[in-house]
Design a protein around this motif. Sequence first.
Motif, mmCIF file in Angstrom:
data_model
loop_
_atom_site.group_PDB
_atom_site.id
_atom_site.type_symbol
_atom_site.label_atom_id
_atom_site.label_comp_id
_atom_site.label_asym_id
_atom_site.label_seq_id
_atom_site.Cartn_x
_atom_site.Cartn_y
_atom_site.Cartn_z
ATOM 1 N N LEU A 45 58.149 33.769 77.973
ATOM 2 C CA LEU A 45 57.478 32.905 76.998
ATOM 3 C C LEU A 45 56.005 32.749 77.325
ATOM 4 C CD1 LEU A 45 57.485 31.092 74.525
ATOM 5 C CD2 LEU A 45 58.338 29.231 75.982
ATOM 6 N N ALA A 46 55.668 32.601 78.598
ATOM 7 C CA ALA A 46 54.258 32.473 78.979
ATOM 8 C C ALA A 46 53.485 33.729 78.588
ATOM 9 C CB ALA A 46 54.134 32.202 80.476
ATOM 10 N N LEU A 47 54.068 34.896 78.822
ATOM 11 C CA LEU A 47 53.409 36.154 78.435
ATOM 12 C C LEU A 47 53.236 36.242 76.924
ATOM 13 C CD1 LEU A 47 55.110 38.701 80.840
ATOM 14 C CD2 LEU A 47 52.710 38.003 80.851
ATOM 15 N N VAL A 48 54.261 35.883 76.181
ATOM 16 C CA VAL A 48 54.189 35.928 74.716
ATOM 17 C C VAL A 48 53.121 34.957 74.205
ATOM 18 C CG1 VAL A 48 55.454 35.364 72.595
ATOM 19 C CG2 VAL A 48 56.537 36.758 74.358
ATOM 20 N N ALA A 49 53.117 33.737 74.739
ATOM 21 C CA ALA A 49 52.167 32.726 74.277
ATOM 22 C C ALA A 49 50.725 33.113 74.599
ATOM 23 C CB ALA A 49 52.499 31.366 74.894
ATOM 24 N N VAL A 50 50.488 33.588 75.817
ATOM 25 C CA VAL A 50 49.127 33.963 76.206
ATOM 26 C C VAL A 50 48.673 35.210 75.448
ATOM 27 C CG1 VAL A 50 47.703 34.762 78.143
ATOM 28 C CG2 VAL A 50 49.209 32.797 78.430
ATOM 29 N N ASN A 51 49.570 36.151 75.225
ATOM 30 C CA ASN A 51 49.210 37.331 74.437
ATOM 31 C C ASN A 51 48.880 36.942 72.996
ATOM 32 O OD1 ASN A 51 48.989 40.255 73.959
ATOM 33 N ND2 ASN A 51 50.770 39.912 72.658
ATOM 34 N N SER A 52 49.665 36.063 72.426
ATOM 35 C CA SER A 52 49.406 35.591 71.070
ATOM 36 C C SER A 52 48.055 34.883 70.998
ATOM 37 C CB SER A 52 50.530 34.643 70.632
ATOM 38 O OG SER A 52 50.274 34.115 69.359
ATOM 39 N N ALA A 53 47.763 34.074 72.006
ATOM 40 C CA ALA A 53 46.478 33.374 72.052
ATOM 41 C C ALA A 53 45.318 34.362 72.170
ATOM 42 C CB ALA A 53 46.457 32.403 73.228
ATOM 43 N N ALA A 54 45.500 35.382 73.000
ATOM 44 C CA ALA A 54 44.445 36.389 73.172
ATOM 45 C C ALA A 54 44.161 37.116 71.863
ATOM 46 C CB ALA A 54 44.846 37.388 74.254
ATOM 47 N N MET A 55 45.201 37.418 71.105
ATOM 48 C CA MET A 55 45.010 38.085 69.810
ATOM 49 C C MET A 55 44.212 37.181 68.863
ATOM 50 S SD MET A 55 46.893 41.055 69.768
ATOM 51 C CE MET A 55 47.812 41.297 68.294
ATOM 52 N N LYS A 56 44.487 35.893 68.915
ATOM 53 C CA LYS A 56 43.753 34.951 68.072
ATOM 54 C C LYS A 56 42.302 34.847 68.512
ATOM 55 C CE LYS A 56 47.711 32.047 66.836
ATOM 56 N NZ LYS A 56 48.762 32.928 67.345
ATOM 57 N N LEU A 57 42.066 34.750 69.818
ATOM 58 C CA LEU A 57 40.703 34.615 70.330
ATOM 59 C C LEU A 57 39.877 35.878 70.114
ATOM 60 C CD1 LEU A 57 41.383 32.624 73.613
ATOM 61 C CD2 LEU A 57 40.348 31.774 71.482
ATOM 62 N N ARG A 58 40.540 37.027 70.110
ATOM 63 C CA ARG A 58 39.859 38.301 69.830
ATOM 64 C C ARG A 58 39.657 38.519 68.339
ATOM 65 N NH1 ARG A 58 43.826 41.498 73.392
ATOM 66 N NH2 ARG A 58 43.094 40.954 75.452
ATOM 67 N N ARG A 59 40.185 37.598 67.547
ATOM 68 C CA ARG A 59 40.102 37.689 66.083
ATOM 69 C C ARG A 59 40.719 38.987 65.581
ATOM 70 N NH1 ARG A 59 38.942 32.855 63.883
ATOM 71 N NH2 ARG A 59 37.113 31.911 64.768
ATOM 72 N N ASN A 60 41.903 39.302 66.118
ATOM 73 C CA ASN A 60 42.646 40.469 65.668
ATOM 74 C C ASN A 60 42.772 40.403 64.146
ATOM 75 O OD1 ASN A 60 45.485 41.557 64.796
ATOM 76 N ND2 ASN A 60 44.931 42.686 66.653
ATOM 77 N N GLU A 61 42.400 41.492 63.503
ATOM 78 C CA GLU A 61 42.332 41.532 62.040
ATOM 79 C C GLU A 61 43.658 41.145 61.376
ATOM 80 O OE1 GLU A 61 41.620 45.050 58.889
ATOM 81 O OE2 GLU A 61 40.110 44.916 60.486
ATOM 82 N N VAL B 87 49.282 32.579 55.327
ATOM 83 C CA VAL B 87 49.768 31.219 55.564
ATOM 84 C C VAL B 87 48.813 30.173 54.986
ATOM 85 C CG1 VAL B 87 50.459 29.554 57.355
ATOM 86 C CG2 VAL B 87 51.090 31.962 57.575
ATOM 87 N N GLY B 88 47.525 30.496 54.954
ATOM 88 C CA GLY B 88 46.561 29.606 54.323
ATOM 89 C C GLY B 88 45.886 28.607 55.250
ATOM 90 N N LEU B 89 45.986 28.810 56.546
ATOM 91 C CA LEU B 89 45.304 27.930 57.489
ATOM 92 C C LEU B 89 43.846 28.377 57.601
ATOM 93 C CD1 LEU B 89 46.038 25.584 59.477
ATOM 94 C CD2 LEU B 89 46.065 27.343 61.246
ATOM 95 N N PRO B 90 42.892 27.456 57.499
ATOM 96 C CA PRO B 90 41.485 27.846 57.613
ATOM 97 C C PRO B 90 41.189 28.525 58.959
ATOM 98 C CG PRO B 90 41.666 25.613 56.771
ATOM 99 C CD PRO B 90 43.040 26.036 57.190
ATOM 100 N N GLU B 91 40.333 29.529 58.927
ATOM 101 C CA GLU B 91 39.995 30.295 60.132
ATOM 102 C C GLU B 91 39.454 29.430 61.257
ATOM 103 O OE1 GLU B 91 37.969 34.126 60.230
ATOM 104 O OE2 GLU B 91 38.526 34.407 58.137
ATOM 105 N N ARG B 92 38.799 28.341 60.931
ATOM 106 C CA ARG B 92 38.206 27.495 61.973
ATOM 107 C C ARG B 92 39.266 26.870 62.885
ATOM 108 N NH1 ARG B 92 37.994 24.383 57.343
ATOM 109 N NH2 ARG B 92 38.925 22.300 57.544
ATOM 110 N N HIS B 93 40.525 26.881 62.459
ATOM 111 C CA HIS B 93 41.602 26.312 63.275
ATOM 112 C C HIS B 93 42.254 27.334 64.209
ATOM 113 C CE1 HIS B 93 41.353 22.515 61.253
ATOM 114 N NE2 HIS B 93 41.590 23.066 60.075
ATOM 115 N N ILE B 94 41.910 28.586 64.067
ATOM 116 C CA ILE B 94 42.535 29.632 64.887
ATOM 117 C C ILE B 94 42.268 29.430 66.381
ATOM 118 C CG2 ILE B 94 42.562 32.116 65.385
ATOM 119 C CD1 ILE B 94 42.397 32.585 62.356
#
Length: 117
Positions: free
Chosen positions: A12-28, A38-45
Amino acid sequence: MFIALIITTALLALVAVNSAAMKLRRNEQVVATISGTVGLPERHIPTLAVLEIAGGLGIVAGLWFAPLGVAAAAGLTAYFIGAVIGHLRVGDTKGVASPIIPLVLSVAVLVLRVDTA
């Protein structure tokens, strides 16, 4: 039982940190799904990424301090329930599969952490 907790916590830690990294890298694809579908504003990523990192660190630290592990696992469970709801709210049945695996892992870590505390 503690071995199962260690394994699920690590996964779970690996999945969560990988998911966070994809968000921080602004994966397209991630940005398109979160903002476009989903409709969440980008500023919340970045906030989502910080929550995932905090949860991942919390469950790992929770191996030594059980109350923190329980709180972090509960937080990640709530986070991924929110992600599932976000996808279902807009009818994204295809995209809902993404948060299901970490949700199952979160619930497993929560149950195991409570059981071994």
